[in-house]
Design a protein around this motif. Structure first.
Motif, PDB file in Angstrom:
ATOM      1  N   VAL A   1     -22.640  -1.697   4.352  1.00  0.00           N
ATOM      2  CA  VAL A   1     -21.242  -1.674   4.780  1.00  0.00           C
ATOM      3  C   VAL A   1     -20.473  -0.751   3.842  1.00  0.00           C
ATOM      4  N   ILE A   2     -19.809   0.246   4.415  1.00  0.00           N
ATOM      5  CA  ILE A   2     -18.975   1.181   3.662  1.00  0.00           C
ATOM      6  C   ILE A   2     -17.523   0.870   3.980  1.00  0.00           C
ATOM      7  N   VAL A   3     -16.724   0.634   2.953  1.00  0.00           N
ATOM      8  CA  VAL A   3     -15.301   0.376   3.148  1.00  0.00           C
ATOM      9  C   VAL A   3     -14.506   1.565   2.616  1.00  0.00           C
ATOM     10  N   VAL A   4     -13.651   2.102   3.460  1.00  0.00           N
ATOM     11  CA  VAL A   4     -12.776   3.209   3.092  1.00  0.00           C
ATOM     12  C   VAL A   4     -11.348   2.695   3.087  1.00  0.00           C
ATOM     13  N   GLY A   5     -10.624   2.895   1.986  1.00  0.00           N
ATOM     14  CA  GLY A   5      -9.266   2.388   1.936  1.00  0.00           C
ATOM     15  C   GLY A   5      -8.419   3.059   0.882  1.00  0.00           C
ATOM     16  N   ASN A   6      -7.250   2.482   0.665  1.00  0.00           N
ATOM     17  CA  ASN A   6      -6.272   3.018  -0.278  1.00  0.00           C
ATOM     18  C   ASN A   6      -5.973   1.998  -1.356  1.00  0.00           C
ATOM     19  N   VAL A   7      -5.779   2.476  -2.562  1.00  0.00           N
ATOM     20  CA  VAL A   7      -5.273   1.635  -3.645  1.00  0.00           C
ATOM     21  C   VAL A   7      -3.754   1.722  -3.690  1.00  0.00           C
ATOM     22  N   VAL A   8      -3.196   2.781  -3.102  1.00  0.00           N
ATOM     23  CA  VAL A   8      -1.748   2.932  -3.032  1.00  0.00           C
ATOM     24  C   VAL A   8      -1.271   2.667  -1.614  1.00  0.00           C
ATOM     25  N   ALA A   9      -0.020   2.230  -1.478  1.00  0.00           N
ATOM     26  CA  ALA A   9       0.557   1.995  -0.163  1.00  0.00           C
ATOM     27  C   ALA A   9       0.789   3.320   0.549  1.00  0.00           C
ATOM     28  N   GLY A  10       0.623   3.291   1.867  1.00  0.00           N
ATOM     29  CA  GLY A  10       0.839   4.503   2.656  1.00  0.00           C
ATOM     30  C   GLY A  10      -0.447   5.247   2.924  1.00  0.00           C
ATOM     31  N   GLY A  11      -0.411   6.144   3.874  1.00  0.00           N
ATOM     32  CA  GLY A  11      -1.598   6.891   4.265  1.00  0.00           C
ATOM     33  C   GLY A  11      -1.930   7.996   3.283  1.00  0.00           C
ATOM     34  N   ALA A  12      -3.230   8.215   3.093  1.00  0.00           N
ATOM     35  CA  ALA A  12      -3.677   9.295   2.211  1.00  0.00           C
ATOM     36  C   ALA A  12      -4.819  10.089   2.826  1.00  0.00           C
ATOM     37  N   GLY A  13      -5.232   9.714   4.050  1.00  0.00           N
ATOM     38  CA  GLY A  13      -6.310  10.434   4.704  1.00  0.00           C
ATOM     39  C   GLY A  13      -7.548   9.605   4.951  1.00  0.00           C
ATOM     40  N   LYS A  14      -7.427   8.272   4.958  1.00  0.00           N
ATOM     41  CA  LYS A  14      -8.614   7.441   5.109  1.00  0.00           C
ATOM     42  C   LYS A  14      -9.222   7.546   6.508  1.00  0.00           C
TER      43      LYS A  14
END
Length: 343
Positions: A51-64
């Motif tokens: 299982v690969i999880v792609v996400g952000n540590v900061v709020a808002g979109g960054a290109g995930k």
């Protein structure tokens, strides 16, 4: 755009300092929650495949989401059966369902719909991502890898590879919400299971892999036909974007020599209504692919020319090499080296 401006405002000056105590409480809550998952007091599920999880540590979109699509294509090119799961942010219901090409975007969410159209991979959405994985594996038992769009903080789903995506904001002022943009403490989070960091901006704030982001050389109409961007350079255009950072899209259009008569910055995941395009009658309107999955199905498009401009997202080869090295032992059914095990 309003949400982005609010977050920017909150991370600066006296207001951020005023909210600092709340940020400290947020940090304590995050650490406690992680500890409860690690010791098994909160249940988490492993599904017996990578299982690969792609996400952000900061709020808002960054290109995930563009990264999710790039990952799926990369794995598909290796002959792997890949499935995608997502919460489906902004959709109207909470039931678990498979996203098909004809599924109304209101039921699937815009990002899952875009991933489905771009990759043809099985895509499932559910309020709980673990439910989405169960549905995926029941319908497609030959699935070899699951990619989770967002969910870096959704520890109920155990994962083998964690990827965090950052843009030029980096970690902002380094403070947790609501005093800053961080969802989790940094750099502490990097030492707690995070495998890969990918920067999608022009000026990476710290060490990690990088990815190119540029517009394609063409735009796409609702019927699938294409028109070169160079053919639009002598037109007065309207551009709209309902994404985390609309100005980035507009800047890329201008960099391609396009003249934007008007720009419409809309909130991320904007639910387009009948009046949103009323003022654009008789004009050529450019939008993102994410907006297009909702707009192409709207009535009244005959009064204007609506074109979606694809984003070409190109992580550096070293990023994919690092990913492949992490996946190789997992695909050979060797034990995973980390995760949120409950036993």
């Amino acid at each position: 755009m309003k949400n982005l401006l609010l977050r920017t405002w909150l991370t600066r000056g006296w207001l951020a300092r005023l909210l600092w105590p709340l940020a400290q409480l947020h940090g304590l809550a995050v650490r406690l929650r992680r500890a409860l998952y690690r010791c098994g007091m909160l249940e988490s599920c492993r599904f017996g495949l990578p299982v690969i999880v792609v996400g952000n540590v900061v709020a808002g979109g960054a290109g995930k989401t563009p990264l999710v699509m790039a990952l799926v294509r990369h794995l598909q090119a290796q002959g792997l059966q890949v499935g995608v799961v997502s919460r489906g942010y902004g959709r109207s219901g909470h039931e678990s369902l498979e996203v098909r090409v004809g599924t109304p975007v209101a039921q699937s969410g815009d990002e899952p719909a875009l991933i489905k159209r771009a990759t043809s991979a099985p895509v499932f959405v559910a309020k709980k991502r673990t439910d989405a994985v169960r549905r995926l594996l029941a319908a497609y038992p030959s699935t070899a890898v699951v990619v989770c769009d967002d969910g870096l903080q959704h520890y109920a789903l155990q994962r083998d590879v964690e990827i965090a995506v950052f843009d030029d904001r980096g970690v902002g002022n380094g403070w947790l919400l609501p005093a800053g943009p961080l969802r989790e403490p940094w750099p502490e989070r990097r030492q707690q299971g995070l495998d890969l960091v990918l920067h999608t901006g022009l000026k990476p704030a710290f060490e990690g892999f990088t990815s190119g982001r540029q517009l394609a050389d063409h735009a796409i109409a609702a019927d699938g036909s294409q028109i070169a961007l160079t053919a639009l350079q002598d037109r007065s255009l309207v551009a709209l974007a309902g994404i985390a950072n609309p100005e980035a899209f507009f800047a890329m259009l201008r960099a391609r020599g396009l003249v934007l008569e008007q720009t419409l910055s809309l909130p991320d995941h904007h639910d387009f209504g009948a009046d949103d395009l009323a003022a654009c009658a008789g004009k050529t309107v450019l939008c993102t692919e994410k907006d297009a999955v909702k707009l192409f199905g709207k009535p009244g498009l005959a009064s204007l020319q609506l074109l979606a401009v694809p984003l070409v997202f190109s992580p550096e080869p070293a990023f994919f090499a690092a990913l492949d090295a992490l996946l190789a032992p997992l695909l050979s059914q060797l034990p995973s080296g980390h995760g949120y095990q409950t036993a």
